[in-house]
Design an enzyme around this catalytic site. Sequence first.
Site, PDB file in Angstrom:
ATOM      1  N   HIS A 209       0.836  -1.209   0.000  1.00 31.99           N
ATOM      2  CA  HIS A 209       0.000   0.000   0.000  1.00 31.99           C
ATOM      3  C   HIS A 209       0.871   1.260   0.000  1.00 31.99           C
ATOM      4  CE1 HIS A 209      -3.552   2.425   1.548  1.00 31.99           C
ATOM      5  NE2 HIS A 209      -2.526   3.195   1.890  1.00 31.99           N
ATOM      6  N   GLU A 210       1.868   1.287   0.883  1.00 32.35           N
ATOM      7  CA  GLU A 210       2.730   2.466   0.978  1.00 32.35           C
ATOM      8  C   GLU A 210       3.640   2.603  -0.248  1.00 32.35           C
ATOM      9  OE1 GLU A 210       2.240   4.683   3.123  1.00 32.35           O
ATOM     10  OE2 GLU A 210       0.790   3.483   4.246  1.00 32.35           O
ATOM     11  N   HIS A 213       1.979   4.617  -2.907  1.00 30.68           N
ATOM     12  CA  HIS A 213       2.150   6.066  -2.713  1.00 30.68           C
ATOM     13  C   HIS A 213       3.549   6.504  -3.146  1.00 30.68           C
ATOM     14  CE1 HIS A 213      -1.637   6.502  -0.692  1.00 30.68           C
ATOM     15  NE2 HIS A 213      -1.288   5.774   0.355  1.00 30.68           N
TER      16      HIS A 213
END
Length: 526
Positions: A209-210, A213
């Site tokens: 998920h990170e 980003h």
Amino acid sequence: MVESGGSGQPRPDSEEPAERHATPAPPPATHQETPAEVPDPSTDKRHGTPDETTDEPKPAQAGTTDEPKPAQAGTADEPKPAQAGTADEPKPQDTRTAGAPDPAARTPDPADLHPDRPHAHSTPALGETPTPAKGRRRPSRPPETRGGLLMGRPFGVPVYVAPSWFLVAALITWVFGGQLDRVLPELGATRYLVALFFAVAFYASVLVHELAHTIAALRFKLPVRRIQLQFFGGVSEIEKEAETPGREFVLAFVGPLLSLVLAGLFYLAMQTVEPGTVPGVLLAGLMISNLIVAIFNLLPGLPLDGGRMLRAVVWKITGKPMTGTIAAAWVGRALAVSVLIGLPLLTQSGALGSEAEDSVGMDTVLDALLAAILAAIIWTGAGNSLRMARLREHLPELRARNLTRRAVPVETNTPLSEALRRANDAGARALVVVDAHGEPVSLVREAAIVGVPEHRRPWVAVSGLAQDLTEGMRVSAELAGEDLLDALRATPATEYLVIEETGEIYGVLSAADVERAFVKAMARPS
């Protein structure tokens, strides 16, 4: 969760630890970091030059024995200006003086490099120690930490696991292990190994998920300081803000989007295994956990990804990023209150899938504690987002040209008392040591000047109090905002030589002046 903001805090690796001034820096707007409130410096009085003070020792008369007197030419004990590195030279002491006297109250001197320079505030004359305000302390900067255990550098970005992760991993192992005991009782004690594997796999999906980003930020040419896995998920610390609301929206949305994709992949994988087996239970748990992560991060309140998406929408509509931040931050605070009150009620009522409870038990207490922690994190993150937005709004006010002190050039063997006389006559607040050709070679440190008693200043050469100029200590007079702070953090020092684009010396910039202006700008209402 994506967290974007200014640059990281300065590294505490200056060559002058006793004199180091904290260079203010806009840290990434994470809920863990809150700019410290720094008291403004007290108002200082002006004094005369050190050579004119009444308490300076007078030359001894003939015949006296208790004070040194200048020896005649050719005597062996003639005192000479102290050179750099002498054993009896007083060591520099920390002091914080900044600014310059009012230009209207001084007479211009040919040695003054720029007689028309603006100044931010007034301070005592060069070489005098300011009297701190009663009851006030100098601001202190906590030492910078790496963020935990370094796990790797995907795409060149360091990934750290915070110590708190081990606590939450143990908690997940305990809770999930208890659930496995009901679903797969035949596992016995092995269920805790399976639960530990689930905890690691879950945080691996948080890392993905990170990374979403991070990849989006790098695609938009935004530097990423680090990724940190911590108690409640992860944080991608992006050092600069997106330039457009569209990029801000994409940057925030890719994280929850990838969590949804992972949930779908785990669901498809579930169809290939037998239900009620260890792989089936693990895949089901990972699917549900990634779905929860995606939904939770899509909630429209800062500091969550959904809050950044809401900020981008309001920014696009109003054309003002600050308006978007205020709207998303207050929605985030409302969300924090809702979590604090609503989560325990939903859990106790059975709306989340568990059995309704009529009495208050240990599970109810744990649910209330979890809700309080989540609410505190969201509320604090929303407040930090507001503070960081105000910081970014005021950053352009930090301009090297406006904060630079006047300086006078002095040669290497000039006595300190003579150099101070020239500086104070010219209304200057800094000394630049130049060579025989007038080229700057070092800067006289203000803290070192204050550390020399007045009666020794005629015998101390400025070269013994100067710091050699490095390339990073030469900054452009045109720098402002984040560019200025980045330049100062790249080479930590107490003073910097400010030069024009033509290479001409403009003056000296003190890190203490930048810090003081930074605090003053932050205290100013938006």
